[in-house]
Motif scaffolding. Sequence first.
Motif, PDB file in Angstrom:
ATOM      1  N   GLN A  26       0.832  -1.202   0.000  1.00  0.00           N
ATOM      2  CA  GLN A  26       0.000   0.000   0.000  1.00  0.00           C
ATOM      3  C   GLN A  26       0.869   1.256   0.000  1.00  0.00           C
ATOM      4  O   GLN A  26       2.004   1.249   0.452  1.00  0.00           O
ATOM      5  N   GLN A  27       0.293   2.338  -0.493  1.00  0.00           N
ATOM      6  CA  GLN A  27       0.973   3.625  -0.604  1.00  0.00           C
ATOM      7  C   GLN A  27       0.059   4.746  -0.108  1.00  0.00           C
ATOM      8  O   GLN A  27      -1.145   4.550   0.046  1.00  0.00           O
ATOM      9  N   VAL A  29      -1.841   7.657  -1.354  1.00  0.00           N
ATOM     10  CA  VAL A  29      -2.344   7.955  -2.694  1.00  0.00           C
ATOM     11  C   VAL A  29      -3.244   9.186  -2.647  1.00  0.00           C
ATOM     12  O   VAL A  29      -4.214   9.232  -1.878  1.00  0.00           O
ATOM     13  N   ILE A  54      -4.607   5.954   2.308  1.00  0.00           N
ATOM     14  CA  ILE A  54      -3.781   4.785   2.045  1.00  0.00           C
ATOM     15  C   ILE A  54      -4.556   3.864   1.112  1.00  0.00           C
ATOM     16  O   ILE A  54      -5.709   3.522   1.376  1.00  0.00           O
ATOM     17  N   ASN A  57      -2.568   0.628  -5.177  1.00  0.00           N
ATOM     18  CA  ASN A  57      -2.698   1.088  -6.550  1.00  0.00           C
ATOM     19  C   ASN A  57      -2.789  -0.140  -7.446  1.00  0.00           C
ATOM     20  O   ASN A  57      -1.789  -0.772  -7.771  1.00  0.00           O
ATOM     21  N   THR A 289       4.494   3.784  10.565  1.00  0.00           N
ATOM     22  CA  THR A 289       4.436   2.371  10.215  1.00  0.00           C
ATOM     23  C   THR A 289       4.985   1.546  11.375  1.00  0.00           C
ATOM     24  O   THR A 289       5.549   2.090  12.329  1.00  0.00           O
ATOM     25  N   THR A 312       1.283   9.308  -5.937  1.00  0.00           N
ATOM     26  CA  THR A 312       1.570   8.267  -4.957  1.00  0.00           C
ATOM     27  C   THR A 312       2.894   8.517  -4.245  1.00  0.00           C
ATOM     28  O   THR A 312       3.835   9.063  -4.820  1.00  0.00           O
ATOM     29  N   TYR A 313       2.934   8.106  -2.992  1.00  0.00           N
ATOM     30  CA  TYR A 313       4.150   8.141  -2.192  1.00  0.00           C
ATOM     31  C   TYR A 313       4.325   6.788  -1.512  1.00  0.00           C
ATOM     32  O   TYR A 313       3.402   6.298  -0.855  1.00  0.00           O
ATOM     33  N   ASP A 314       5.485   6.185  -1.674  1.00  0.00           N
ATOM     34  CA  ASP A 314       5.778   4.954  -0.958  1.00  0.00           C
ATOM     35  C   ASP A 314       5.817   5.248   0.533  1.00  0.00           C
ATOM     36  O   ASP A 314       6.324   6.294   0.964  1.00  0.00           O
ATOM     37  N   MET A 315       5.291   4.328   1.330  1.00  0.00           N
ATOM     38  CA  MET A 315       5.312   4.508   2.775  1.00  0.00           C
ATOM     39  C   MET A 315       6.722   4.265   3.300  1.00  0.00           C
ATOM     40  O   MET A 315       7.418   3.334   2.860  1.00  0.00           O
TER      41      MET A 315
END
Length: 325
Positions: A26-27, A29, A54, A57, A289, A312-315
Amino acid sequence: MCTSIVFSPKDHYFGRNLDLEITFGQQVVITPRNYDFKFRKMPELKQHYAMVGIALNAGGYPLYFDAANEKGLGMAGLNYPGNATYYDVKDGKDNVASFEFIPWILGQCATIEEAKKLLAKINIADINFSEKMVASKLHWLIADKTGTSIVVETDKDGMHVYDNPVGCLTNNPQFPKQLFNLNNYADVSAAMPKNNFSDQVKMDGYSRGLGSRNLPGGMDSESRFVRVAFNKFNAPTSDSEEENVDTYFHILHSVEQQKGLDQVGPDAFEYTIYSDGINLDKGIFYYTTYTNKQINVVDMNKEDLDSSDLITYDMLTKGKFNHQN
């Protein structure tokens, strides 16, 4: 299993813990206003409110676990196995799949009252995203920037929309039973207890915190519901955004699941994959996280919300250590 809250010290914060034994990549978004939302049984939404949350995608389609829109309406789907029922497509209804429910509501509604009007027409249809991605059995917490919240449950006897006076949701049992169970904890307090046992027996207040001694501490959903409600209503408030956000995450982390405590299969343990929250008044999204407790920030207002492409951003999951010597 999961926990979701709305916390209203000054501004209003909405979000959740996601507790599972596996992660989905998950990212964070952001869906801008002109992203073309396509629905299986309903007309597409070519223009709608922007939202952040979250999501997975899935080939360019945001499968939101939780999100909030630019108007300050937030929504989270929480596990509800054994009770959640999705229905056959019905004529004369807005037939929306469970994985479409969050964007359908957040794309069109700015307040709880607007959401209730849309909910009166909705039928949560029994449709899977794909053969490999079967619809999760969920119920939902919805909140707006007044701090008002509702719970939506689709049971065997139909959809129920409940006003939520405590602004909390976990999992089973049904929401009215969770709410009623709070009656069993009316004596729990942040203060030291009074001796109601007998005036003939001297009691020794041998420890601080005895007023909360009967607060449940289990990983189960009923215990988490009681504990997060108590912690939320007894949390300090401030005029500072940083202090309120910090307190908000303390509340969520008070019911997070550590690895090794909730076994769901051979060598498989449910744990809190992430905790998140958005300031519904300002559109600022925060998250932590399991392996990175630093509060990370994504401000949707800094993006081009009139675009048509997902942002989008990676967690951030790598732990950080601050070495002072």
